[in-house]
Design an enzyme around this catalytic site. Structure first.
Site, mmCIF file in Angstrom:
data_model
loop_
_atom_site.group_PDB
_atom_site.id
_atom_site.type_symbol
_atom_site.label_atom_id
_atom_site.label_comp_id
_atom_site.label_asym_id
_atom_site.label_seq_id
_atom_site.Cartn_x
_atom_site.Cartn_y
_atom_site.Cartn_z
ATOM 1 N N ASP A 1 16.925 -67.410 57.715
ATOM 2 C CA ASP A 1 16.806 -66.755 56.413
ATOM 3 C C ASP A 1 15.350 -66.341 56.145
ATOM 4 O OD1 ASP A 1 18.308 -66.142 53.914
ATOM 5 O OD2 ASP A 1 16.858 -67.519 52.997
ATOM 6 N N GLU B 1 16.278 -62.898 59.952
ATOM 7 C CA GLU B 1 16.551 -61.975 58.849
ATOM 8 C C GLU B 1 15.218 -61.418 58.368
ATOM 9 O OE1 GLU B 1 18.331 -61.602 54.322
ATOM 10 O OE2 GLU B 1 16.963 -63.181 54.902
HETATM 11 O O1 TEU Z 1 18.145 -62.740 51.479
HETATM 12 C C1 TEU Z 1 16.843 -62.275 51.501
HETATM 13 C C2 TEU Z 1 16.618 -61.051 50.762
HETATM 14 O O2 TEU Z 1 15.778 -60.268 51.126
HETATM 15 C C3 TEU Z 1 17.374 -60.873 49.517
HETATM 16 O O3 TEU Z 1 16.458 -61.104 48.498
HETATM 17 C C4 TEU Z 1 17.954 -59.540 49.331
HETATM 18 O O4 TEU Z 1 16.921 -58.614 49.226
HETATM 19 C C5 TEU Z 1 18.736 -59.622 48.046
HETATM 20 O O5 TEU Z 1 19.862 -60.429 48.341
HETATM 21 C C6 TEU Z 1 19.165 -58.301 47.538
HETATM 22 O O6 TEU Z 1 20.007 -57.632 48.437
HETATM 23 C C7 TEU Z 1 18.366 -64.033 51.916
HETATM 24 C C8 TEU Z 1 19.836 -64.356 51.829
HETATM 25 O O7 TEU Z 1 20.542 -63.538 52.702
HETATM 26 C C9 TEU Z 1 20.268 -64.224 50.410
HETATM 27 O O8 TEU Z 1 21.639 -64.382 50.264
HETATM 28 C C10 TEU Z 1 19.530 -65.264 49.622
HETATM 29 O O9 TEU Z 1 19.822 -65.141 48.260
HETATM 30 C C11 TEU Z 1 18.024 -65.161 49.817
HETATM 31 O O10 TEU Z 1 17.645 -64.993 51.175
HETATM 32 C C12 TEU Z 1 17.348 -66.420 49.370
HETATM 33 O O11 TEU Z 1 17.586 -67.451 50.276
#
Ligand code: TEU
Length: 536
Positions: A200, A263
């Protein structure tokens, strides 16, 4: 030449809360995933990636972990997890877990200790800072989920940093004990047979040690996500993060055949840095360009080209069409183009990631106000940032709760579920699910389509085309992204071939043709029988 499984195969993302509810509480669980493993295996995907299943207060639906080495009782038990590993492997698949290193839950014992006193043993495991001269937050950093990224903590009179919710304090990755503890978390799951991790927000792990203000983003528009108001110069993609990534990789390399996926939402030229200077970083820094691009042939041709050229030598590409943070592909590009997108995803060079439900054409589900669950929608309401619409329960059949649960699920089920479901689409030879099955099968039986060479074909207008080759096996993929017909002359490209698959699922040539008339929104895969363009 043999290729690692993570180069060859397709990754299927399961959002466990929404895949299958086995214990009847309206939320999906490990028991549910176990029940549906035969379905996953029947698709012909290589690996399953599960979004977080760890103990968590669920403020951000599992991306707020309160114990990294256990399973949330809502999802099941460790024993059940071990069974899942076994059953996944028995079906010839791999299992990838989500790893959330940037932040913990504020209910994690590490943070509980950290916030208890300035002198506590784990105080520096998180990012604490004195207030600015005026008593306000130390600097201008904003949270991705709205407002200042600094939370005042009365007890010890300092602020802590949280890139996401205040219930998700960021860990201090400069601290050797944090690194050691988090490496042990990886080993805990690797020892249990997990085949890899999706990490993440990998590009977030290190923040500026001088706490400098981020510059404003002058292109910011109201309605954009809150953190777009700044250029995240000092909060993300810091040079030191590369060392952290290669340390994570070293831990995986203590084991054989495991994969590290990052990610990373960054422009391509920055993204590719995460392969590591000597390919000692992430095996697969997630490539999200198809989620963000304009859906037309010229934009997509250009981004493929840019990506192929930006990759470091030996760096393996990957493509993502959907995930739990972004609108459903069928909603973004429309159903006819979602079929073209499927063909694109599964024939581009690189590892594809397929988001559960996209294979049946699930759309964004409207969420009534009283059913909103996503904290992002609650914090920044009404501008369409909420992610609930793309996290709704998998539609298995036409029964009242779509075969997902026996009770009303945690998020509503789509109105279209009588038609858009696995059972109905399996009975329909022309459904998008049938298309996905055919594409996945073709990809598995012809290495040219997975690990083969990629050669763009120069085209104009709405046509996107490329050739994939391996060991004499060669295919032309021709995708019409337009609303009108497109006459494609194979002869003029020095080619002849036989259409083996159309997104319409209604044509298969028995003899090679020199001309193909593509219908609106039609993609074809053509098995080439000869070509004047063959490279030595
Ligand atoms: O997402 C990272 C992220 O960049 C998110 O802030 C994204 O931009 C946002 O969901 C709008 O689309 C990861 C995870 O995939 C997400 O589900 C989590 O909420 C986030 O990290 C925090 O851990």
């Amino acid at each position: 030449m043999t290729h690692e499984w993570w180069k060859r195969g397709v990754i299927y993302q399961i959002y466990p809360r929404s895949f299958q509810d086995d214990d009847g509480d309206g939320v999906g669980d490990l028991g549910g995933i176990l029940e549906r493993l035969d379905y996953c295996a029947s698709l012909g995907v290589e690996a399953l990636w599960l979004s977080p299943v760890y103990p968590s207060p669920m403020a951000d639906f599992g991306y707020d972990v309160s114990d990294y080495t256990n399973i949330h009782p809502m999802f099941g038990t460790l024993a059940q997890f071990d069974l899942l590993v076994e059953e996944v492997k028995r079906r010839g698949m791999k299992l990838i877990l989500d790893y959330v290193p940037n932040h913990t839950s504020d209910e994690h014992p590490w943070f509980q200790d950290s916030r208890s006193a300035r002198t506590s043993a784990q105080r520096d495991w998180y990012l604490w800072h004195d207030p600015a001269a005026d008593g306000g937050p130390p600097n201008n950093w904003v949270s991705n989920f709205g407002g200042s990224a600094w939370q005042w903590d009365e007890l010890t009179g300092q602020y802590y940093y949280h890139a996401f919710l205040e219930k998700q304090p960021d860990l201090n990755w400069r601290h050797p004990q944090v690194r050691a503890a988090m490496h042990d978390v990886l080993r805990f799951w690797l020892d249990r047979g997990v085949d890899g991790f999706r990490v993440d927000v990998l590009w977030h792990l290190i923040k500026d040690d001088q706490w400098r203000d981020n510059p404003p983003n002058l292109g910011y528009k109201p309605g954009d996500p809150p953190h777009y108001s700044q250029v995240p110069l000092y909060t993300t993609d810091r040079p030191e993060v590369q060392g952290i990534v290669s340390e994570l990789r070293s831990v995986l390399d203590e084991f054989t055949g495991r994969v590290l996926i990052g990610e990373i939402y960054l422009p391509v030229e920055r993204l590719v840095a995460y392969y590591g200077a000597n390919l000692d970083g992430a095996h697969l820094p997630f490539n999200f360009q198809l989620l963000q691009s304009q859906w037309n042939a010229r934009s997509i041709a250009a981004l493929i080209d840019q990506y192929e050229h930006a990759l470091p030598p030996g760096g393996w590409p990957n493509w993502v069409l959907g995930n739990h943070d972004n609108p459903r592909v069928a909603a973004r590009v429309g159903l006819p183009q979602a079929r073209v997108a499927a063909m694109l995803l599964l024939t581009l060079r690189g590892t594809p990631t397929l988001y559960y439900g996209d294979e049946i054409g699930m759309v964004n589900v409207p969420i009534p106000p009283d059913r909103i669950r996503d904290p992002l929608e609650m914090n920044v309401p009404g501008v369409g940032l909420g992610r609930d619409p793309y996290r709704t329960p998998m539609q298995w059949d036409g029964s009242p709760h779509a075969g997902f649960s026996v009770v009303e699920p945690w998020l509503p089920i789509s109105d279209d579920c009588a038609i858009v479901n696995v059972q109905a689409e399996d009975a329909d030879r022309e459904s998008i699910l049938s298309l996905y099955r055919r594409l996945l099968h073709l990809r598995r039986t012809h290495p040219a389509l997975s690990v083969g060479n990629y050669e763009p074909v120069a085209t104009t207008g709405d046509l996107l085309a490329y050739v994939r080759r391996a060991r004499g096996d060669q295919f032309l993929v021709a995708l019409n992204l337009g609303e009108g017909p497109y006459a494609l002359s194979l002869a003029s490209l020095g080619m002849a071939g036989r259409t083996v698959l159309s997104t319409y699922l209604d044509r298969e040539d028995s003899v090679p043709a020199a001309e193909i008339s593509l219908r609106a929104n039609e993609g074809v895969i053509v098995a080439l029988v000869s070509t004047g363009r063959r490279r030595a």
